[in-house]
Design an enzyme around this catalytic site. Structure first.
Site, PDB file in Angstrom:
ATOM      1  N   ASN A 154      37.804  58.924 100.804  1.00  0.00           N
ATOM      2  CA  ASN A 154      37.598  58.966  99.349  1.00  0.00           C
ATOM      3  C   ASN A 154      37.532  57.537  98.834  1.00  0.00           C
ATOM      4  OD1 ASN A 154      37.587  60.843  96.934  1.00  0.00           O
ATOM      5  ND2 ASN A 154      39.146  59.380  96.298  1.00  0.00           N
ATOM      6  N   GLU A 155      36.461  57.220  98.142  1.00  0.00           N
ATOM      7  CA  GLU A 155      36.345  55.944  97.435  1.00  0.00           C
ATOM      8  C   GLU A 155      36.924  54.759  98.224  1.00  0.00           C
ATOM      9  OE1 GLU A 155      37.946  56.430  93.470  1.00  0.00           O
ATOM     10  OE2 GLU A 155      36.058  57.312  92.793  1.00  0.00           O
ATOM     11  N   GLU A 311      31.892  63.321  91.407  1.00  0.00           N
ATOM     12  CA  GLU A 311      32.964  63.484  90.418  1.00  0.00           C
ATOM     13  C   GLU A 311      32.455  63.058  89.050  1.00  0.00           C
ATOM     14  OE1 GLU A 311      36.557  61.317  91.299  1.00  0.00           O
ATOM     15  OE2 GLU A 311      36.487  61.828  93.419  1.00  0.00           O
ATOM     16  N   GLU A 359      48.092  62.110  87.627  1.00  0.00           N
ATOM     17  CA  GLU A 359      46.852  62.660  87.072  1.00  0.00           C
ATOM     18  C   GLU A 359      47.064  63.984  86.352  1.00  0.00           C
ATOM     19  OE1 GLU A 359      44.144  62.278  90.402  1.00  0.00           O
ATOM     20  OE2 GLU A 359      43.491  60.324  89.647  1.00  0.00           O
TER      21      GLU A 359
HETATM   22  C1  GAL Z   1      38.423  58.972  91.196  1.00  0.00           C
HETATM   23  C2  GAL Z   1      39.153  59.520  92.417  1.00  0.00           C
HETATM   24  C3  GAL Z   1      39.770  60.868  92.126  1.00  0.00           C
HETATM   25  C4  GAL Z   1      40.536  60.821  90.831  1.00  0.00           C
HETATM   26  C5  GAL Z   1      39.610  60.376  89.726  1.00  0.00           C
HETATM   27  C6  GAL Z   1      40.263  60.315  88.360  1.00  0.00           C
HETATM   28  O1  GAL Z   1      38.215  57.616  91.267  1.00  0.00           O
HETATM   29  O2  GAL Z   1      38.271  59.659  93.495  1.00  0.00           O
HETATM   30  O3  GAL Z   1      40.621  61.228  93.197  1.00  0.00           O
HETATM   31  O4  GAL Z   1      41.606  59.949  90.947  1.00  0.00           O
HETATM   32  O5  GAL Z   1      39.146  59.087  90.016  1.00  0.00           O
HETATM   33  O6  GAL Z   1      39.338  59.911  87.375  1.00  0.00           O
END
Ligand code: GAL
Length: 681
Positions: A154-155, A311, A359
């Protein structure tokens, strides 16, 4: 170009990050979620992204039952998955037993366990542990019909300065320079007596050590790119062993700084990215909409194929200074914006809001209330219904005659450079100003870098191209000779790819094609500006335009002047030049100009090249027209990001994909309304 669907699909996918591992104590939630996903026409979920501590509670103690259940249940209900490898966040036991997996920062401090996305990419033990869990996953799921593709990690982001990474960096340099002498020359290291006697003395850049050797800093960034790709390739090789046909991606980020994504993209089967625009942060949406559009274009341009919006938030983020909600209609508009620029899947972070941790207040499809009878839930549901009508768009391509260069390696070099403007000098902002004008004009744009080929374009913009690399000047010369238009700017052609200044005058090897020589560059305080006015009758504008930040004092050699500065000691110096070169032209803009200048100037150039959008509409506000096409049809996306109604005139009959009715003539788009139209070829 032909239609190129990512997964042989005839639908636009719709879905979200889904984290059922957080809800194991709530056994009825999976059924409820699936029911709501179906109501929203969700067709894909990203699962397993942060599941490692559930999948392997203790070293070697694997349990995939929960994941198996989730993937099966989703599949039975028509929902596929992007299956993640869990390397983005490791379990406690792993860090405790093998502290070498923890990253070392620039000041050589090893981090404690915590957060995520912070492993050492060189660590042998981390690579082993990742290979084991990936293998376990691939063994079980690589042929599962419900798995659409791999979501690797992830990222990926950041860098590690541990001894192992340093060693790999030195190997990288040995391979590149062959001898320490070559390296010293490239690094201009006699400056401040920083010459190296051998490769063993080389350390990665540090705030408590070496940070002023620009070529070292650049090489370090190139190395960290290579090292993260190496890590990605390692993860990929494990899962591909089990099913070479199952595609892989990793989720990219907004104008990402740490790595050169054009390099990274080569290792991915398709691009996916996470987009979190600042909707409703400013007085209008023009800046945010065009900035986001540029990012989508960049993502499409990495592979010149459709991408996945992995996302986006259905409402707000919770990590910015303000958690501004999407106003009514913005959800549909912003999602269709991604589709317009090349997305073949629209997904969210996150499906369900978590109960605890950082989150818990981040936007999600399902809020803590637990149902989708909410404004956000209904927005998502309605978009899902809309996407059902857009299946024919899947796999269509973007036909662009215009390219804009945004080069990450150039960005690194600019940011490292001391002078001519150390405050507020922002390459992205400057590049975006040009993009914004093109966006208002409703033009399709590819966002490329200096490694790309220019043949298919009629006009290429490369502002602030301080560092030239990959044979750029030669590519530009042959592009212009063959009839292309090239638009350069101040602070271009200063250094080569080792960050060594060109001798013989700037803009270095671009001097011939541009027909100019820059003698000096002036840096203006924020509240000061010069004025620029056109003198050429080809540009029929009498306005004075504000010129800010940097003014380049050029002499024309073979070029002719089109506009001039009006103030200061360089009054009457050339501010915009054009050089006829072969069959084409090369323009140079000597300062960072106000938005109106870019709009007027670019609009004139595009008129001459007969580049207009399909509707023939020019607007200098937040209306944007974008097209995608395939063998049979052109899809037209008319997007009104203005917070006021906008009247437009259709120049032909179009089929509305939303109503399935033919429309023509005058139309009013409500604030934030978007039309999705089709015309057969
Ligand atoms: C992204 C990340 C997600 C979540 C999201 C919140 O950068 O991949 O897991 O944290 O941000 O905006």
């Amino acid at each position: 170009m032909t239609t190129n669907t990512l997964f042989n699909q005839n639908i636009i996918f719709h879905g979200a990050d889904y984290n059922p591992e957080q809800w194991l104590d709530y056994p009825d939630i999976l059924e409820k979620d699936i029911q709501m996903m179906k109501e929203c026409n969700c067709t894909v979920m990203s699962v397993g992204i942060f599941s490692w501590s559930v999948l392997e509670k203790q070293e070697g103690d694997f349990d995939f039952s929960f994941l198996e259940n989730v993937i099966n249940k989703l599949y039975e209900n028509g929902i596929k998955v992007f299956l993640a490898t869990p390397s983005g966040a490791r379990p406690q036991w792993l860090a405790q037993k093998y502290p070498e997996v923890l990253r070392v920062d620039r000041n050589r401090v090893r981090q404690l366990f915590g957060k995520r996305h912070n492993h050492c990419p060189s660590s042998t033990i981390y690579r082993q542990k990742v290979a084991i869990i990936n293998e376990q996953l691939a063994k079980r799921f690589a042929h599962h019909p419900g798995v659409l593709a791999w979501h690797i990690s992830n990222e990926y982001g950041g860098e590690c300065h541990c001894p192992l990474c340093q060693e790999k960096f030195r190997e990288f340099l040995k391979d590149k320079y062959k001898s320490i002498d070559n390296l010293n020359k490239a690094y201009w290291s006699t400056f401040w007596s920083h010459s190296y006697n051998d490769f063993e003395q080389i350390q990665s850049p540090s705030d408590i050590g070496e940070s002023d050797v620009h070529a070292l800093n650049l090489d370090w960034k190139r190395f960290t790119t290579k090292n993260v790709i190496d890590f990605f390739e390692h993860e990929k090789s494990v899962v591909k062993k089990f099913n070479p046909n199952l595609k892989v991606t990793t989720n990219f980020m907004e104008f990402f700084y740490d790595y050169d994504y054009f390099e990274f993209a080569k290792s991915l089967d398709f691009i996916s990215w996470d987009s979190y625009p600042k909707w409703h942060f400013y007085k209008d949406e023009k800046y945010t909409a065009s900035y986001t559009a540029m990012n989508h274009d960049l993502m499409r341009s990495y592979k010149m194929q459709p991408f996945v919006l992995m996302e986006s938030t259905p409402s707000s983020t919770n990590w910015r200074e303000l958690s501004v909600l999407k106003k009514p209609k913005m959800h549909r508009l912003s999602s269709i914006q991604a589709l317009a620029h090349g997305a073949d899947s629209i997904q969210y972070f996150q499906w369900r809001k978590s109960r605890g941790s950082s989150e818990k207040l981040h936007g999600a499809v399902v809020d803590h209330v637990g149902h989708i009878q909410t404004r956000v839930g209904q927005d998502v549901k309605n978009l899902g219904l809309d996407l059902l009508k857009y299946g024919p768009i899947a796999g269509s391509y973007t036909n662009s005659k215009v390219a804009l260069v945004f080069d990450t390696q150039n960005r690194w070099a600019i940011d490292d450079c001391q002078g001519p403007r150390n405050m507020g000098f922002d390459y992205l902002k400057m590049t975006h100003s040009i993009y914004q004008a093109l966006w208002s004009l409703g033009i399709n744009v590819d966002v490329i870098d200096q490694s790309c080929i220019l043949d298919k374009y009629k006009i290429v913009f490369a502002p602030v191209n301080y560092m030239l690399r990959d044979n750029w000047a030669n590519k530009v010369e042959s592009f212009v000779k063959q009839g292309g238009f090239y638009v350069s700017s101040y602070f271009s052609g200063y250094v080569d790819e080792n960050d060594l200044c060109y001798l013989g005058g700037f803009p270095g090897p671009l001097k011939d094609v541009l027909g100019i020589w820059e003698e000096e560059i002036d840096s203006l305080p924020d509240d000061e500006y010069n004025l620029v006015q056109f003198s050429s009758k080809d540009f029929n504008y009498t306005k004075e335009y504000k010129a800010r930040e940097l003014c380049s004092l050029i002499h024309t050699t073979t070029a002719k002047s089109l506009a001039y500065f009006k103030c200061d000691f360089y009054k009457n110096y050339c501010a915009v030049s054009v050089n006829e070169y072969g069959k084409g032209r090369a323009y140079h803009i000597s300062s960072y100009m106000e938005d109106d200048f870019y709009y007027d100037f670019i609009s004139t150039l595009l008129d001459e090249l007969k580049i207009h959008n399909i509707l023939g509409i020019k607007s200098n506000d937040a209306l944007h027209i974008q097209t995608r096409e395939n063998e049979q049809s052109i899809f037209v996306f008319v997007q009104n990001f203005n917070n006021y109604p906008k009247d437009i005139m259709l120049n032909d009959k179009y089929l509305s994909l939303d109503t399935n009715n033919t429309i023509e003539g005058g139309i009013t788009l409500e604030p934030y309304e978007v039309l999705v139209l089709k015309k057969d070829k």
